[in-house]
Enzyme design. Structure first.
Site, PDB file in Angstrom:
ATOM      1  N   ASP A  38      13.964   5.571  -8.918  1.00 53.96           N
ATOM      2  CA  ASP A  38      15.167   5.490  -9.476  1.00 53.96           C
ATOM      3  C   ASP A  38      15.929   6.704 -10.088  1.00 53.96           C
ATOM      4  OD1 ASP A  38      15.800   2.914  -7.939  1.00 53.96           O
ATOM      5  OD2 ASP A  38      15.321   1.670  -9.543  1.00 53.96           O
ATOM      6  N   GLY A  39      15.034   6.871 -11.130  1.00 51.47           N
ATOM      7  CA  GLY A  39      15.038   8.154 -11.771  1.00 51.47           C
ATOM      8  C   GLY A  39      15.324   9.470 -11.144  1.00 51.47           C
ATOM      9  N   GLN A  69      21.097  13.045 -22.296  1.00 47.58           N
ATOM     10  CA  GLN A  69      21.487  12.610 -23.558  1.00 47.58           C
ATOM     11  C   GLN A  69      22.153  14.049 -24.514  1.00 47.58           C
ATOM     12  OE1 GLN A  69      19.012  10.260 -26.200  1.00 47.58           O
ATOM     13  NE2 GLN A  69      18.593  12.032 -27.177  1.00 47.58           N
TER      14      GLN A  69
HETATM   15  P1  NAP Z   1      12.563   6.907 -17.643  1.00 48.61           P
HETATM   16  O1  NAP Z   1      12.499   6.315 -19.177  1.00 48.61           O
HETATM   17  O2  NAP Z   1      11.684   7.873 -17.279  1.00 48.61           O
HETATM   18  O3  NAP Z   1      12.658   5.560 -16.765  1.00 48.61           O
HETATM   19  C1  NAP Z   1      13.396   4.366 -16.933  1.00 48.61           C
HETATM   20  C2  NAP Z   1      13.183   3.372 -15.971  1.00 48.61           C
HETATM   21  O4  NAP Z   1      14.134   2.712 -15.518  1.00 48.61           O
HETATM   22  C3  NAP Z   1      12.383   3.619 -14.718  1.00 48.61           C
HETATM   23  O5  NAP Z   1      11.128   2.729 -14.701  1.00 48.61           O
HETATM   24  C4  NAP Z   1      13.228   3.675 -13.671  1.00 48.61           C
HETATM   25  O6  NAP Z   1      12.817   3.195 -12.397  1.00 48.61           O
HETATM   26  C5  NAP Z   1      14.017   2.466 -14.132  1.00 48.61           C
HETATM   27  N1  NAP Z   1      15.441   2.591 -13.581  1.00 48.61           N
HETATM   28  C6  NAP Z   1      16.213   3.480 -13.715  1.00 48.61           C
HETATM   29  N2  NAP Z   1      17.659   3.116 -12.818  1.00 48.61           N
HETATM   30  C7  NAP Z   1      17.167   1.749 -12.710  1.00 48.61           C
HETATM   31  C8  NAP Z   1      18.182   0.612 -12.248  1.00 48.61           C
HETATM   32  N3  NAP Z   1      19.472   0.979 -11.856  1.00 48.61           N
HETATM   33  N4  NAP Z   1      17.541  -0.553 -12.085  1.00 48.61           N
HETATM   34  C9  NAP Z   1      16.392  -0.953 -12.725  1.00 48.61           C
HETATM   35  N5  NAP Z   1      15.416  -0.087 -13.065  1.00 48.61           N
HETATM   36  C10 NAP Z   1      15.998   1.345 -12.970  1.00 48.61           C
HETATM   37  O7  NAP Z   1      14.205   7.425 -17.403  1.00 48.61           O
HETATM   38  P2  NAP Z   1      14.664   7.834 -16.187  1.00 48.61           P
HETATM   39  O8  NAP Z   1      13.671   7.705 -14.891  1.00 48.61           O
HETATM   40  O9  NAP Z   1      15.338   9.222 -16.162  1.00 48.61           O
HETATM   41  O10 NAP Z   1      15.919   6.872 -15.966  1.00 48.61           O
HETATM   42  C11 NAP Z   1      17.114   7.038 -16.862  1.00 48.61           C
HETATM   43  C12 NAP Z   1      17.317   5.296 -17.140  1.00 48.61           C
HETATM   44  O11 NAP Z   1      16.340   4.958 -17.779  1.00 48.61           O
HETATM   45  C13 NAP Z   1      18.474   5.162 -17.865  1.00 48.61           C
HETATM   46  O12 NAP Z   1      19.585   5.238 -17.116  1.00 48.61           O
HETATM   47  C14 NAP Z   1      18.231   3.803 -18.449  1.00 48.61           C
HETATM   48  O13 NAP Z   1      18.856   2.911 -17.753  1.00 48.61           O
HETATM   49  C15 NAP Z   1      16.690   3.501 -18.470  1.00 48.61           C
HETATM   50  N6  NAP Z   1      16.457   3.278 -19.662  1.00 48.61           N
HETATM   51  C16 NAP Z   1      15.806   2.081 -20.102  1.00 48.61           C
HETATM   52  C17 NAP Z   1      15.336   1.629 -21.226  1.00 48.61           C
HETATM   53  C18 NAP Z   1      14.795   0.407 -21.474  1.00 48.61           C
HETATM   54  O14 NAP Z   1      14.685  -0.337 -20.331  1.00 48.61           O
HETATM   55  N7  NAP Z   1      14.509  -0.212 -22.671  1.00 48.61           N
HETATM   56  C19 NAP Z   1      15.454   2.623 -22.427  1.00 48.61           C
HETATM   57  C20 NAP Z   1      16.088   3.980 -22.237  1.00 48.61           C
HETATM   58  C21 NAP Z   1      16.525   4.348 -20.937  1.00 48.61           C
HETATM   59  P3  NAP Z   1      11.592   4.697 -11.574  1.00 48.61           P
HETATM   60  O15 NAP Z   1      10.443   4.252 -12.138  1.00 48.61           O
HETATM   61  O16 NAP Z   1      11.950   4.075 -10.143  1.00 48.61           O
HETATM   62  O17 NAP Z   1      12.435   5.907 -11.658  1.00 48.61           O
END
Ligand code: NAP
Length: 268
Positions: A45-46, A225
């Site tokens: 998804d990222g 960010q």
């Molecule tokens: P990352 O920190 O490397 O990964 C964040 C995780 O969120 C990955 O497992 C990613 O899936 C998953 N993800 C992304 N979009 C999603 C969605 N719409 N529904 C369910 N899971 C999803 O960061 P990144 O891959 O660059 O993604 C950025 C996203 O991280 C932000 O948009 C934010 O939503 C999320 N995030 C989550 C948290 C938390 O849950 N505490 C904290 C900070 C940011 P994949 O492994 O398939 O890429």
């Protein structure tokens, strides 16, 4: 048809990208990174978030499709083994396009210089770099509450399964044109009070955050960010633009929620 491919840039995703490019060009499609009509995202998804931000200037012309080389994703819902089937469907133009709502964020600065508008596919978050975040939250021009806590998260329906879910927000079906405001660890005692629940706003409402003392903030848009200084207001609403996904088969949203969060045996 013109296509582009975004890879997570690991060996498996890169190998699959090479195969996809070979197959698609073999079927007469043209590799065009500048003006694609369909974008294949290979990774997670990222990776799809990165592809989305690469083409935000032409969202009405492009449709995305995600292949996961790790676990099943919300945007990346095709398996690597299905690549040939997917390529044939693209070549034959046998797909529907579905649209999901996006979040629009506009930042204004104290000196009334240029304001900046951004689109998010998942969410935007606001935190204070060093101190507790203190923000007045206005809904449709009226003060709703003064928030004190770690931060605020405003998500799209399709982003509601990401950071928003980890914060205890609701999962929203992407057919609903809404944004969701969710708290991060609000301070609640006899002096300070917030509503404590996530708020789901319809498309004709808006939410404005106004700094109370400190006016420098860490603001995210999906994976991006940035530190914004001298902020006057941050406004959120449902964007007029939408993101388009190429759909080749039925894979209902609630099924994806189930497969991702409930029944881990079904994960790939
Ligand atoms: P990352 O920190 O490397 O990964 C964040 C995780 O969120 C990955 O497992 C990613 O899936 C998953 N993800 C992304 N979009 C999603 C969605 N719409 N529904 C369910 N899971 C999803 O960061 P990144 O891959 O660059 O993604 C950025 C996203 O991280 C932000 O948009 C934010 O939503 C999320 N995030 C989550 C948290 C938390 O849950 N505490 C904290 C900070 C940011 P994949 O492994 O398939 O890429």
């Amino acid at each position: 048809m013109r296509f582009a491919v975004q890879s997570r840039n690991d060996p498996q995703s890169n190998e699959l990208m090479e195969r996809a490019i070979n197959y698609l060009t073999h079927f007469g499609l043209e590799l065009d990174e500048e003006k694609p009509e369909i974008v294949l995202s290979i990774g997670g998804d990222g990776t799809l978030l990165q592809a989305f931000h690469r083409y935000t200037h032409m969202l009405s012309e492009v449709a995305f499709v995600g292949i996961h080389t790790g676990h099943l994703g919300f945007y990346a819902d095709w398996k690597p083994a299905e690549i040939e089937k997917l390529v044939i469907s693209i070549a034959k133009n046998e797909f529907d396009v579905i649209e999901y709502p996006l979040l629009e964020m506009t930042i204004n600065y104290q000196d009334n210089t240029d304001c900046f508008t951004y689109l998010a596919l998942n969410e935007s978050t606001v935190k204070s770099p060093e101190v507790t975040l203190v923000m007045d939250i206005e809904l449709n021009g009226k003060l709703f509450e003064r928030f004190r806590g770690d931060g605020l998260c405003v998500s799209t329906p399709s982003g509601s399964t990401a950071y928003n879910k980890a914060l205890g927000g609701a999962i929203i079906h992407p057919s609903l044109e809404t944004i969701q405001l969710t708290e991060m660890a609000s301070i609640n005692n006899r002096v300070f009070r917030t509503v404590g629940s996530s708020l789901v706003l319809p498309a004709h409402h808006n939410c404005v955050l106004k700094p109370v003392k400190v006016d420098d903030f860490m603001v995210t848009i999906d994976h991006i960010q940035l530190l914004h200084k001298n902020v006057k207001t941050i406004q959120y609403r449902v964007a007029k633009d939408k993101v388009r996904f190429a759909r080749f088969r039925a894979f209902p949203f609630w099924q994806r929620v189930h497969d991702s969060f409930i029944d881990s045996d079904l994960r790939d």
